[in-house]
Write a protein that holds these residues in place. Structure first.
Motif, PDB file in Angstrom:
ATOM      1  N   PHE A 211      37.599  29.970  37.582  1.00 34.12           N
ATOM      2  CA  PHE A 211      36.661  30.513  36.599  1.00 34.12           C
ATOM      3  C   PHE A 211      37.379  30.865  35.299  1.00 34.12           C
ATOM      4  O   PHE A 211      36.919  30.508  34.207  1.00 34.12           O
ATOM      5  CB  PHE A 211      35.972  31.749  37.186  1.00 34.12           C
ATOM      6  N   SER A 212      38.504  31.559  35.402  1.00 28.50           N
ATOM      7  CA  SER A 212      39.220  31.984  34.198  1.00 28.50           C
ATOM      8  C   SER A 212      39.864  30.805  33.476  1.00 28.50           C
ATOM      9  O   SER A 212      39.873  30.768  32.241  1.00 28.50           O
ATOM     10  CB  SER A 212      40.278  33.029  34.560  1.00 28.50           C
ATOM     11  N   VAL A 213      40.376  29.824  34.208  1.00 28.00           N
ATOM     12  CA  VAL A 213      40.996  28.660  33.571  1.00 28.00           C
ATOM     13  C   VAL A 213      39.950  27.815  32.841  1.00 28.00           C
ATOM     14  O   VAL A 213      40.178  27.358  31.718  1.00 28.00           O
ATOM     15  CB  VAL A 213      41.752  27.812  34.614  1.00 28.00           C
ATOM     16  N   LEU A 214      38.795  27.601  33.463  1.00 23.46           N
ATOM     17  CA  LEU A 214      37.741  26.837  32.797  1.00 23.46           C
ATOM     18  C   LEU A 214      37.241  27.549  31.544  1.00 23.46           C
ATOM     19  O   LEU A 214      36.977  26.910  30.516  1.00 23.46           O
ATOM     20  CB  LEU A 214      36.579  26.593  33.762  1.00 23.46           C
ATOM     21  N   THR A 215      37.129  28.874  31.616  1.00 26.34           N
ATOM     22  CA  THR A 215      36.735  29.636  30.430  1.00 26.34           C
ATOM     23  C   THR A 215      37.772  29.495  29.330  1.00 26.34           C
ATOM     24  O   THR A 215      37.433  29.359  28.145  1.00 26.34           O
ATOM     25  CB  THR A 215      36.551  31.116  30.791  1.00 26.34           C
ATOM     26  N   THR A 216      39.056  29.497  29.700  1.00 28.26           N
ATOM     27  CA  THR A 216      40.127  29.311  28.721  1.00 28.26           C
ATOM     28  C   THR A 216      40.081  27.912  28.122  1.00 28.26           C
ATOM     29  O   THR A 216      40.297  27.732  26.916  1.00 28.26           O
ATOM     30  CB  THR A 216      41.496  29.552  29.375  1.00 28.26           C
ATOM     31  N   LEU A 217      39.779  26.908  28.925  1.00 36.35           N
ATOM     32  CA  LEU A 217      39.669  25.534  28.423  1.00 36.35           C
ATOM     33  C   LEU A 217      38.514  25.398  27.434  1.00 36.35           C
ATOM     34  O   LEU A 217      38.645  24.721  26.407  1.00 36.35           O
ATOM     35  CB  LEU A 217      39.470  24.563  29.591  1.00 36.35           C
ATOM     36  N   TYR A 218      37.395  26.038  27.736  1.00 39.39           N
ATOM     37  CA  TYR A 218      36.266  25.989  26.800  1.00 39.39           C
ATOM     38  C   TYR A 218      36.620  26.657  25.494  1.00 39.39           C
ATOM     39  O   TYR A 218      36.193  26.223  24.417  1.00 39.39           O
ATOM     40  CB  TYR A 218      35.037  26.675  27.418  1.00 39.39           C
ATOM     41  N   SER A 219      37.417  27.722  25.554  1.00 41.25           N
ATOM     42  CA  SER A 219      37.864  28.391  24.337  1.00 41.25           C
ATOM     43  C   SER A 219      38.843  27.525  23.546  1.00 41.25           C
ATOM     44  O   SER A 219      38.782  27.464  22.312  1.00 41.25           O
ATOM     45  CB  SER A 219      38.506  29.731  24.687  1.00 41.25           C
ATOM     46  N   SER A 220      39.741  26.840  24.254  1.00 42.37           N
ATOM     47  CA  SER A 220      40.741  26.012  23.568  1.00 42.37           C
ATOM     48  C   SER A 220      40.108  24.802  22.885  1.00 42.37           C
ATOM     49  O   SER A 220      40.628  24.324  21.874  1.00 42.37           O
ATOM     50  CB  SER A 220      41.802  25.542  24.570  1.00 42.37           C
ATOM     51  N   GLU A 221      38.989  24.315  23.407  1.00 48.58           N
ATOM     52  CA  GLU A 221      38.303  23.186  22.749  1.00 48.58           C
ATOM     53  C   GLU A 221      37.793  23.565  21.369  1.00 48.58           C
ATOM     54  O   GLU A 221      37.740  22.724  20.464  1.00 48.58           O
ATOM     55  CB  GLU A 221      37.138  22.713  23.616  1.00 48.58           C
ATOM     56  N   ILE A 222      37.410  24.821  21.211  1.00 48.49           N
ATOM     57  CA  ILE A 222      36.876  25.271  19.917  1.00 48.49           C
ATOM     58  C   ILE A 222      38.001  25.675  18.983  1.00 48.49           C
ATOM     59  O   ILE A 222      37.968  25.382  17.780  1.00 48.49           O
ATOM     60  CB  ILE A 222      35.902  26.436  20.138  1.00 48.49           C
ATOM     61  N   ASN A 223      39.030  26.328  19.509  1.00 50.03           N
ATOM     62  CA  ASN A 223      40.132  26.789  18.670  1.00 50.03           C
ATOM     63  C   ASN A 223      41.151  25.713  18.397  1.00 50.03           C
ATOM     64  O   ASN A 223      41.996  25.882  17.546  1.00 50.03           O
ATOM     65  CB  ASN A 223      40.825  27.988  19.333  1.00 50.03           C
TER      66      ASN A 223
END
Length: 223
Positions: A211-223
């Protein structure tokens, strides 16, 4: 008598005073004060876990916005503790309900997308069409990328809730058949339950990590 297989996971307290959900914060009362004051083994274990997760999330974010890793580390610890607490008897498993999982996934997804569309509009439009896509497929790719972006909070919430409830449901089904088995079958059932409990402990940690890694990946796609 249970009305269905999932009724054992329903909150048993009244709607006006739902004490079940207090189990989400129950770990705060169980942690001894020495954890915060002196160097203890649980404290050292938490420090090692935090450092490893910080290193992992920094690699995903390409070492940008280092302070943002605290958000994802906190998310990982909250989900992990709630998953592990749910393995104990007579403790309400809040992470197996969509109310809890969607409350974690939806605000994170919404904040990332609002930040991206307000501050990085061109990048968000570019993300709709992957590089190298033929001109004829561009309208279809926009539709596919839009749908995949919209269903992300739902998939995050359903993945966590479904994985947590599946093992608990299997343990419940095995436990309900114990009074109808012979002694040999009962020993085999108890052995299987212990193996499932070990598996559920691993699933509790893995699902918090996913859950936390996927959330981090979604954040990295935008940043």
């Amino acid at each position: 008598m249970m009305t269905n297989l999932f009724s054992s996971f329903d909150p048993s307290t009244s709607n006006s005073l739902s004490i079940n959900w207090l189990s989400t914060l129950l770990f705060i009362m169980l942690v001894p004060m020495t954890f915060w004051l002196i160097k203890s083994r649980p404290n050292m274990l938490m420090e090692i876990l935090t450092k490893n997760m910080n290193y992992e999330f920094n690699n995903i974010l390409n070492n940008k916005n280092k302070g943002s890793t605290l958000l994802f580390i906190s998310l990982f610890i909250i989900i992990m503790i709630n998953n592990v607490m749910g393995l104990f008897p007579y403790i309400f498993t809040s992470s197996s309900h969509m109310v809890m999982t969607l409350s974690l996934a939806l605000p994170m997804w919404l904040s990332f997308n609002l930040f991206g569309w307000i501050n990085k509009t061109n990048h968000m439009f570019e993300h709709m069409v992957p590089s190298g896509t033929p001109a004829m497929l561009m309208p279809f790719m926009v539709c596919i990328e839009t749908i995949s972006t919209l269903i992300r909070p739902g998939t995050l919430a359903i993945r966590l809730a479904a994985n947590m409830i599946a093992g608990h449901l299997l343990l419940t089904l095995l436990g309900n058949t114990g009074n109808k088995l012979s002694e040999i079958m009962l020993i085999g059932m108890l052995t299987m339950q212990m193996m499932l409990l070990v598996l559920e402990s691993a699933v509790s940690l893995i699902q918090a990590y996913v859950f936390s890694v996927l959330t981090t990946l979604y954040s990295s796609e935008i940043n």
